[in-house]
Design a protein around this motif. Structure first.
Motif, PDB file in Angstrom:
ATOM      1  N   VAL A  75       0.825  -1.215   0.000  1.00 47.14           N
ATOM      2  CA  VAL A  75       0.000   0.000   0.000  1.00 47.14           C
ATOM      3  C   VAL A  75       0.857   1.261   0.000  1.00 47.14           C
ATOM      4  O   VAL A  75       0.431   2.301  -0.509  1.00 47.14           O
ATOM      5  N   HIS A 117      -3.404   7.449  -3.233  1.00 51.72           N
ATOM      6  CA  HIS A 117      -4.611   6.770  -3.680  1.00 51.72           C
ATOM      7  C   HIS A 117      -5.814   7.699  -3.696  1.00 51.72           C
ATOM      8  O   HIS A 117      -6.799   7.440  -4.382  1.00 51.72           O
ATOM      9  N   SER A 118      -5.726   8.794  -2.954  1.00 57.86           N
ATOM     10  CA  SER A 118      -6.802   9.790  -2.945  1.00 57.86           C
ATOM     11  C   SER A 118      -6.761  10.684  -4.175  1.00 57.86           C
ATOM     12  O   SER A 118      -7.694  11.452  -4.417  1.00 57.86           O
ATOM     13  N   ILE A 197      -4.215   5.041   3.297  1.00 52.88           N
ATOM     14  CA  ILE A 197      -3.895   5.606   1.981  1.00 52.88           C
ATOM     15  C   ILE A 197      -2.397   5.775   1.816  1.00 52.88           C
ATOM     16  O   ILE A 197      -1.722   6.355   2.670  1.00 52.88           O
ATOM     17  N   LYS A 203      -4.533  -0.391  -3.483  1.00 55.59           N
ATOM     18  CA  LYS A 203      -5.368   0.398  -2.595  1.00 55.59           C
ATOM     19  C   LYS A 203      -6.102  -0.531  -1.637  1.00 55.59           C
ATOM     20  O   LYS A 203      -6.465  -1.644  -2.008  1.00 55.59           O
ATOM     21  N   ASN A 218      -3.919  -0.507  -8.016  1.00 57.12           N
ATOM     22  CA  ASN A 218      -3.857   0.940  -8.174  1.00 57.12           C
ATOM     23  C   ASN A 218      -3.495   1.239  -9.626  1.00 57.12           C
ATOM     24  O   ASN A 218      -2.339   1.130 -10.027  1.00 57.12           O
ATOM     25  N   TYR A 221      -0.623   3.735 -10.397  1.00 62.88           N
ATOM     26  CA  TYR A 221       0.689   3.495  -9.774  1.00 62.88           C
ATOM     27  C   TYR A 221       1.799   4.035 -10.661  1.00 62.88           C
ATOM     28  O   TYR A 221       1.768   3.897 -11.883  1.00 62.88           O
TER      29      TYR A 221
END
Length: 520
Positions: A75, A117-118, A197, A203, A218, A221
């Motif tokens: 992550v 990730h946001s 996150i 994610k 993701n 990425y």
């Protein structure tokens, strides 16, 4: 790009005369080769199913905590990542760096185009936050001492940051290897486990405490073509035997740290493989609370070290995964010394003589261990038997996990205690300044020594190979003499997999790296 350390890791290895030898374990796959297996033609897609014995603990992500091995590098990303063969730091979120000759300042050029990730862009402000968060009293990390040595942080621009140090530190890149770059906007939710996150390849799609969590690919990425997997499912399975049964039935593809004897049961099955991590950062030890009689006498502690049958621990408890040792270092550590690592062997005559000289014959000593760890319970059985052979009344006493850990951290375990430790694989300063059993400033044994603190600081701040070697030798001599911790076996974390899994990798802290992992 300059990859200069305060001490050159490669030259220090040569100076101390340490090779990069790996453990040879029959029936187990060599991590050095397999962790870098090419997956250029690997199948894309699919869900990797993992089982582990304990739940993740998001609030402990800033230091090494074994249950987080499946979460930390899937992550999140770190600034740099060590090459397993050379132990040189390689770029990750930091693309390059330059360090001053005096080792007191380093400027990092950060990777552009990275997003959390946001969707928020990664900048130098996120590195500042991660470093400053590590210095808080409420944050636990074995590398806190390095973060505290940073006297000034300058955000030169959005993708350049300069760190000024109060003094040179030899393990700066150990910090960069473990420092997860977390989302500063959701740090409170991260600590609670309600929102996790990072910038990594996956994610967090869902997390059910005590049960497990699910990761999704993701698509944004920053590494092109990675990850190959669509998803990862991690389940918490408390019993090691149940983990193996799940692997055999096809319910899971990968087991993290299954009990060695359970792993041994499938070594002969060509559908599965037990991969031994080349980090070799899993040490098993017995330690003494030096405030508790008769363990306040180092002769008694030395007698314990001479009494334990390390070979039996290795073969009967750890399934032959590891090597017996008297020191906390992996062979990759610059402080490793083959001769000194063999100092203590089972010698009941020496042990009995020391017990007699200390007047400790017939004295009662408790042998405490975490009841939830089968490996430690089996070691306790061996220790209890061996100590009775030298005239001590040893009483094995299991404690529930929470109670054991609380007493370990408070230094209130009332006798001998059995546990495992890491941080023996990279720079030795990280162990003597940060690993809780050995921390010269405060440790679980209540061992307080001005000389030890002085040597730990010398090792940490050494600026020449000669000074580092001298300090490492002196630390080894002190550890062998004082025996507040008696290392028994230098072992490794394991990943037990079905052969459908290809391209499995991990960091030098044993965090799973699934960037190029696939399911055939």
């Amino acid at each position: 790009m300059s990859e200069r350390l305060a001490i050159s890791r490669r030259s220090l290895l040569a100076a101390i005369g340490v090779g990069g030898a790996l453990l040879a374990v029959p029936g187990c796959r060599s991590a050095a080769d397999e962790s870098t297996k090419s997956s250029g033609t690997a199948k894309k897609g699919g869900t990797l199913k993992i089982a582990q014995s304990a739940d993740i603990a998001p609030a402990t992500l800033f230091g090494q905590n074994n249950p987080n091995f499946t979460l930390a590098r899937t992550v999140f990303n770190t600034l740099t990542q060590y090459d397993h063969k050379t132990l040189e730091p390689k770029p990750s979120l930091a693309e390059s760096w330059t360090q001053t000759e005096d080792g007191k300042s380093i400027t990092l050029k950060l990777r552009k185009g990275v997003t959390f990730h946001s969707g928020r862009a990664f900048t130098s402000a996120d590195v500042r936050f991660a470093l400053e968060n590590l210095t808080k009293d409420t944050t636990a990390s074995q590398l806190k001492h390095v973060a505290l040595a940073i006297s000034k942080i300058t955000e030169v621009d959005e993708h350049t940051i300069t760190l000024d140090l109060a003094h040179p530190v030899s393990n700066l890149f150990d910090l960069f290897e473990i420092l997860l770059i977390v989302d500063k906007e959701s740090i409170g939710e991260l600590l609670k486990g309600t929102k996790i996150i990072g910038t990594g390849p996956f994610k967090v799609a869902s997390y059910t405490p005590g049960t497990g969590y699910e990761l999704k690919r993701n698509d944004a990425y920053w590494k092109k073509g990675a990850p190959l997997l669509d998803a990862v499912e991690v389940s918490v399975v408390g019993q090691s035997a149940a983990m193996v049964s799940s692997l055999r039935s096809g319910g899971t593809h990968l087991l993290v740290d299954v009990a060695p004897l359970d792993a041994a049961s499938i070594k002969s099955d060509d559908q599965f493989e037990v991969t031994v991590s080349d980090a070799h950062d899993s040490g098993f030890y017995i330690a003494s609370n030096v405030k508790v009689k008769p363990l306040d006498d180092k002769r008694v502690r030395q007698a314990v070290a001479w009494a334990i049958d390390r070979d039996r621990v290795l073969s009967q408890v750890l399934g032959g995964i590891g090597t017996v040792t008297s020191l906390p270092w992996a062979t990759s550590s610059p402080a490793y010394d083959k001769t000194k690592a063999a100092h203590y062997t089972r010698d009941l005559t020496k042990a009995k003589a020391l017990i007699k000289a200390a007047g400790a014959g017939g004295k009662t000593v408790k042998v405490l261990y975490n009841a939830g760890l089968a490996t430690n319970a089996k070691i306790a059985e061996i220790v209890q038997y061996d100590l009775t052979q030298i005239g001590l009344k040893a009483q094995a006493e299991p404690l529930q996990a929470a109670d054991f850990l609380a007493k370990l951290q408070a230094g209130t375990l009332p006798g001998l205690f059995i546990n495992g430790h890491g941080f023996g694989q990279l720079h030795p300063a990280t162990l003597v300044k940060g690993a809780f059993p050995f921390n010269a400033d405060k440790n679980a044994s209540n061992f307080d020594s001005a000389k030890y603190r002085e040597l730990a600081d010398q090792l940490w701040q050494a600026t020449t190979d000669a000074a580092a070697k001298e300090a490492a030798d002196a630390v080894n001599d002190l550890l062998l003499e004082e025996q507040f911790v008696s290392d028994l076996v230098a072992s490794s974390h394991t990943f037990t997999i079905t052969k459908k899994v290809q391209g499995l990798s991990w960091t030098m802290y044993d965090y799973l790296d699934l960037d190029q992992t696939s399911i055939g």
